[in-house]
Design a protein around this motif. Structure first.
Motif, PDB file in Angstrom:
ATOM      1  N   LYS A 167      86.957  -3.673 -12.607  1.00  0.00           N
ATOM      2  CA  LYS A 167      87.732  -3.270 -13.785  1.00  0.00           C
ATOM      3  C   LYS A 167      87.953  -1.758 -13.822  1.00  0.00           C
ATOM      4  CE  LYS A 167      86.400  -7.174 -16.721  1.00  0.00           C
ATOM      5  NZ  LYS A 167      85.656  -7.912 -15.665  1.00  0.00           N
ATOM      6  N   SER A 168      88.606  -1.272 -12.789  1.00  0.00           N
ATOM      7  CA  SER A 168      88.888   0.159 -12.701  1.00  0.00           C
ATOM      8  C   SER A 168      90.219   0.377 -11.989  1.00  0.00           C
ATOM      9  CB  SER A 168      87.769   0.889 -11.945  1.00  0.00           C
ATOM     10  OG  SER A 168      87.910   0.692 -10.550  1.00  0.00           O
ATOM     11  N   GLN A 169      90.605   1.648 -11.883  1.00  0.00           N
ATOM     12  CA  GLN A 169      91.854   1.984 -11.211  1.00  0.00           C
ATOM     13  C   GLN A 169      91.790   1.813  -9.698  1.00  0.00           C
ATOM     14  OE1 GLN A 169      94.134   5.422 -13.004  1.00  0.00           O
ATOM     15  NE2 GLN A 169      92.077   5.911 -13.739  1.00  0.00           N
ATOM     16  N   SER A 170      90.637   1.473  -9.170  1.00  0.00           N
ATOM     17  CA  SER A 170      90.560   1.319  -7.717  1.00  0.00           C
ATOM     18  C   SER A 170      91.330   0.095  -7.230  1.00  0.00           C
ATOM     19  CB  SER A 170      89.101   1.266  -7.250  1.00  0.00           C
ATOM     20  OG  SER A 170      88.377   0.252  -7.879  1.00  0.00           O
ATOM     21  N   ASP A 171      91.734  -0.804  -8.161  1.00  0.00           N
ATOM     22  CA  ASP A 171      92.516  -1.952  -7.695  1.00  0.00           C
ATOM     23  C   ASP A 171      93.869  -1.522  -7.136  1.00  0.00           C
ATOM     24  OD1 ASP A 171      94.093  -1.529  -9.998  1.00  0.00           O
ATOM     25  OD2 ASP A 171      93.195  -3.192 -11.103  1.00  0.00           O
ATOM     26  N   ARG A 172      94.369  -0.364  -7.566  1.00  0.00           N
ATOM     27  CA  ARG A 172      95.668   0.077  -7.051  1.00  0.00           C
ATOM     28  C   ARG A 172      95.585   0.473  -5.575  1.00  0.00           C
ATOM     29  NH1 ARG A 172      95.291   4.989 -10.290  1.00  0.00           N
ATOM     30  NH2 ARG A 172      96.941   4.279 -11.658  1.00  0.00           N
ATOM     31  N   ILE A 173      94.401   0.828  -5.084  1.00  0.00           N
ATOM     32  CA  ILE A 173      94.281   1.132  -3.660  1.00  0.00           C
ATOM     33  C   ILE A 173      94.369  -0.156  -2.843  1.00  0.00           C
ATOM     34  CG2 ILE A 173      92.945   2.337  -1.899  1.00  0.00           C
ATOM     35  CD1 ILE A 173      93.981   4.065  -4.281  1.00  0.00           C
ATOM     36  N   VAL A 174      93.796  -1.219  -3.370  1.00  0.00           N
ATOM     37  CA  VAL A 174      93.976  -2.531  -2.737  1.00  0.00           C
ATOM     38  C   VAL A 174      95.459  -2.899  -2.739  1.00  0.00           C
ATOM     39  CG1 VAL A 174      93.358  -4.979  -2.837  1.00  0.00           C
ATOM     40  CG2 VAL A 174      91.659  -3.237  -3.440  1.00  0.00           C
ATOM     41  N   TRP A 175      96.124  -2.647  -3.855  1.00  0.00           N
ATOM     42  CA  TRP A 175      97.562  -2.909  -3.943  1.00  0.00           C
ATOM     43  C   TRP A 175      98.314  -2.136  -2.860  1.00  0.00           C
ATOM     44  CZ3 TRP A 175     100.845  -1.209  -8.815  1.00  0.00           C
ATOM     45  CH2 TRP A 175     102.167  -1.676  -8.671  1.00  0.00           C
ATOM     46  N   LEU A 176      97.980  -0.862  -2.693  1.00  0.00           N
ATOM     47  CA  LEU A 176      98.640  -0.063  -1.658  1.00  0.00           C
ATOM     48  C   LEU A 176      98.439  -0.670  -0.273  1.00  0.00           C
ATOM     49  CD1 LEU A 176     100.044   2.512  -0.578  1.00  0.00           C
ATOM     50  CD2 LEU A 176      97.778   3.580  -0.535  1.00  0.00           C
ATOM     51  N   MET A 177      97.212  -1.045   0.037  1.00  0.00           N
ATOM     52  CA  MET A 177      96.935  -1.603   1.362  1.00  0.00           C
ATOM     53  C   MET A 177      97.711  -2.900   1.584  1.00  0.00           C
ATOM     54  SD  MET A 177      94.969   0.793   2.398  1.00  0.00           S
ATOM     55  CE  MET A 177      94.091   0.297   3.887  1.00  0.00           C
ATOM     56  N   GLU A 178      97.843  -3.684   0.518  1.00  0.00           N
ATOM     57  CA  GLU A 178      98.616  -4.920   0.642  1.00  0.00           C
ATOM     58  C   GLU A 178     100.106  -4.628   0.802  1.00  0.00           C
ATOM     59  OE1 GLU A 178      97.535  -8.028   0.877  1.00  0.00           O
ATOM     60  OE2 GLU A 178      95.408  -7.501   0.677  1.00  0.00           O
ATOM     61  N   GLU A 179     100.616  -3.614   0.101  1.00  0.00           N
ATOM     62  CA  GLU A 179     102.033  -3.238   0.258  1.00  0.00           C
ATOM     63  C   GLU A 179     102.328  -2.785   1.686  1.00  0.00           C
ATOM     64  OE1 GLU A 179     104.659  -3.392  -1.671  1.00  0.00           O
ATOM     65  OE2 GLU A 179     103.882  -3.673  -3.715  1.00  0.00           O
ATOM     66  N   LEU A 180     101.387  -2.042   2.265  1.00  0.00           N
ATOM     67  CA  LEU A 180     101.591  -1.476   3.607  1.00  0.00           C
ATOM     68  C   LEU A 180     101.106  -2.395   4.714  1.00  0.00           C
ATOM     69  CD1 LEU A 180     100.524   2.242   2.944  1.00  0.00           C
ATOM     70  CD2 LEU A 180     102.849   1.327   3.118  1.00  0.00           C
ATOM     71  N   SER A 181     100.514  -3.531   4.341  1.00  0.00           N
ATOM     72  CA  SER A 181      99.969  -4.491   5.328  1.00  0.00           C
ATOM     73  C   SER A 181      98.973  -3.819   6.264  1.00  0.00           C
ATOM     74  CB  SER A 181     101.098  -5.141   6.131  1.00  0.00           C
ATOM     75  OG  SER A 181     101.965  -5.866   5.283  1.00  0.00           O
ATOM     76  N   LEU A 182      98.104  -2.987   5.679  1.00  0.00           N
ATOM     77  CA  LEU A 182      97.081  -2.291   6.454  1.00  0.00           C
ATOM     78  C   LEU A 182      95.737  -3.004   6.300  1.00  0.00           C
ATOM     79  CD1 LEU A 182      97.881   1.428   5.553  1.00  0.00           C
ATOM     80  CD2 LEU A 182      98.382   0.259   7.713  1.00  0.00           C
ATOM     81  N   PRO A 183      94.935  -3.028   7.351  1.00  0.00           N
ATOM     82  CA  PRO A 183      93.610  -3.643   7.230  1.00  0.00           C
ATOM     83  C   PRO A 183      92.671  -2.759   6.420  1.00  0.00           C
ATOM     84  CG  PRO A 183      93.854  -2.626   9.379  1.00  0.00           C
ATOM     85  CD  PRO A 183      95.198  -2.510   8.712  1.00  0.00           C
ATOM     86  N   TYR A 184      91.754  -3.368   5.718  1.00  0.00           N
ATOM     87  CA  TYR A 184      90.782  -2.605   4.932  1.00  0.00           C
ATOM     88  C   TYR A 184      89.549  -3.465   4.692  1.00  0.00           C
ATOM     89  CZ  TYR A 184      92.581  -5.373   0.984  1.00  0.00           C
ATOM     90  OH  TYR A 184      92.955  -6.399   0.168  1.00  0.00           O
ATOM     91  N   ARG A 185      88.476  -2.806   4.330  1.00  0.00           N
ATOM     92  CA  ARG A 185      87.247  -3.489   3.947  1.00  0.00           C
ATOM     93  C   ARG A 185      86.949  -3.138   2.505  1.00  0.00           C
ATOM     94  NH1 ARG A 185      81.584  -2.663   3.928  1.00  0.00           N
ATOM     95  NH2 ARG A 185      81.848  -0.464   4.455  1.00  0.00           N
ATOM     96  N   LEU A 186      86.626  -4.135   1.700  1.00  0.00           N
ATOM     97  CA  LEU A 186      86.352  -3.931   0.282  1.00  0.00           C
ATOM     98  C   LEU A 186      84.855  -4.023   0.034  1.00  0.00           C
ATOM     99  CD1 LEU A 186      87.956  -3.607  -2.433  1.00  0.00           C
ATOM    100  CD2 LEU A 186      87.605  -6.060  -2.748  1.00  0.00           C
ATOM    101  N   GLU A 187      84.309  -2.950  -0.533  1.00  0.00           N
ATOM    102  CA  GLU A 187      82.907  -2.968  -0.939  1.00  0.00           C
ATOM    103  C   GLU A 187      82.877  -2.904  -2.467  1.00  0.00           C
ATOM    104  OE1 GLU A 187      78.778  -0.444  -0.235  1.00  0.00           O
ATOM    105  OE2 GLU A 187      80.282  -0.575   1.376  1.00  0.00           O
ATOM    106  N   TRP A 188      82.356  -3.945  -3.077  1.00  0.00           N
ATOM    107  CA  TRP A 188      82.470  -4.148  -4.525  1.00  0.00           C
ATOM    108  C   TRP A 188      81.236  -3.630  -5.243  1.00  0.00           C
ATOM    109  CZ3 TRP A 188      86.353  -7.585  -6.827  1.00  0.00           C
ATOM    110  CH2 TRP A 188      86.180  -7.776  -8.206  1.00  0.00           C
ATOM    111  N   PHE A 189      81.477  -2.930  -6.375  1.00  0.00           N
ATOM    112  CA  PHE A 189      80.401  -2.474  -7.257  1.00  0.00           C
ATOM    113  C   PHE A 189      80.675  -3.014  -8.658  1.00  0.00           C
ATOM    114  CE2 PHE A 189      80.474   0.463  -3.795  1.00  0.00           C
ATOM    115  CZ  PHE A 189      79.164   0.893  -3.619  1.00  0.00           C
ATOM    116  N   ASP A 190      79.697  -3.717  -9.234  1.00  0.00           N
ATOM    117  CA  ASP A 190      79.836  -4.200 -10.603  1.00  0.00           C
ATOM    118  C   ASP A 190      79.394  -3.122 -11.584  1.00  0.00           C
ATOM    119  OD1 ASP A 190      80.811  -6.844 -10.264  1.00  0.00           O
ATOM    120  OD2 ASP A 190      78.828  -7.486  -9.603  1.00  0.00           O
ATOM    121  N   ARG A 191      80.014  -3.099 -12.745  1.00  0.00           N
ATOM    122  CA  ARG A 191      79.582  -2.215 -13.820  1.00  0.00           C
ATOM    123  C   ARG A 191      78.289  -2.758 -14.435  1.00  0.00           C
ATOM    124  NH1 ARG A 191      83.441   1.424 -15.621  1.00  0.00           N
ATOM    125  NH2 ARG A 191      85.517   1.178 -14.692  1.00  0.00           N
TER     126      ARG A 191
END
Length: 212
Positions: free
Chosen positions: A9-33
């Motif tokens: 629940k933060s603005q970091s979801d937009r970086i995932v959005w960017l990677m999906e727009e550009l079709s770039l590989p990425y690794r997601l490391e999740w932190f809960d509040r």
């Protein structure tokens, strides 16, 4: 491969959005509040103020959304979704890259006044914040009455940055903030219709949960 340190629940979801727009590989490391709504202590190892998003690209660790999206798009995306200085719409591109932060500041001040629960309107600070927020939304609505996206008629990083203000931000306590702004509402639908946005929100959006 880029690692996105995603705070739920933060603005970091937009970086995932960017990677999906550009079709770039990425690794997601999740932190809960935590139960207090704050980032967990281990996130402080990534950023001293526990701000999200943060990415790692080999030995580079980088924070701040505007810096991250430009870094990724130019270093790994071949400049896609950017606007060059000699292109039409460059000034709009620069302006709307920054717009979200102005609106977000007002949003948090208003939420803080509401949370105080003492009926105080915030005095001059409250007045300035409400006038500025309404003015910013009116400016955005007028602008989008002339073109489909913020820097012209093509989706750019400016939309990815300021799109958060009209897609995700209303979910965090002010669902009617876009009432009366028909052009913004239509724009928000154009953004949320994008397959990359839909994939990103399913992975890391406000309603997503940590994968097993």
């Amino acid at each position: 491969m880029i690692t996105i340190y995603h705070l739920g629940k933060s603005q970091s979801d937009r970086i995932v959005w960017l990677m999906e727009e550009l079709s770039l590989p990425y690794r997601l490391e999740w932190f809960d509040r935590g139960e207090d709504g704050l980032a967990p202590p281990e996130y402080l190892a990534l950023h001293p103020a526990a701000m999200a998003p943060v990415i790692a690209d080999h030995d580079l660790v980088l924070a701040e959304s505007t810096a991250i999206i430009q870094y990724v798009a130019n270093r790994h995306g071949g400049g896609r979704l950017t606007v060059a200085p000699d292109e039409e719409g460059y000034a709009d591109y620069l302006y709307w890259l920054q717009f979200n932060n102005n609106l977000l500041t007002g949003f948090f001040v208003e939420r803080a006044l509401d949370a105080a629960g003492n009926g105080h309107d915030g005095g001059i600070i409250g007045t300035v914040v409400r006038r500025r927020t309404e003015g910013l939304l009116r400016q955005m609505d007028d602008h989008l009455g002339r073109q489909e996206f913020l820097a012209g008629n093509s989706f750019t990083l400016a939309d990815l940055m300021s799109g958060f203000a009209v897609t995700s931000l209303p979910m965090f306590g002010n669902a009617d903030m876009l009432n009366g702004f028909a052009n913004i509402q239509a724009y928000a639908r154009r953004l949320t219709d994008r397959p990359a946005w839909q994939r990103a929100m399913a992975i890391a959006g406000p309603g997503a949960t940590r994968p097993d």
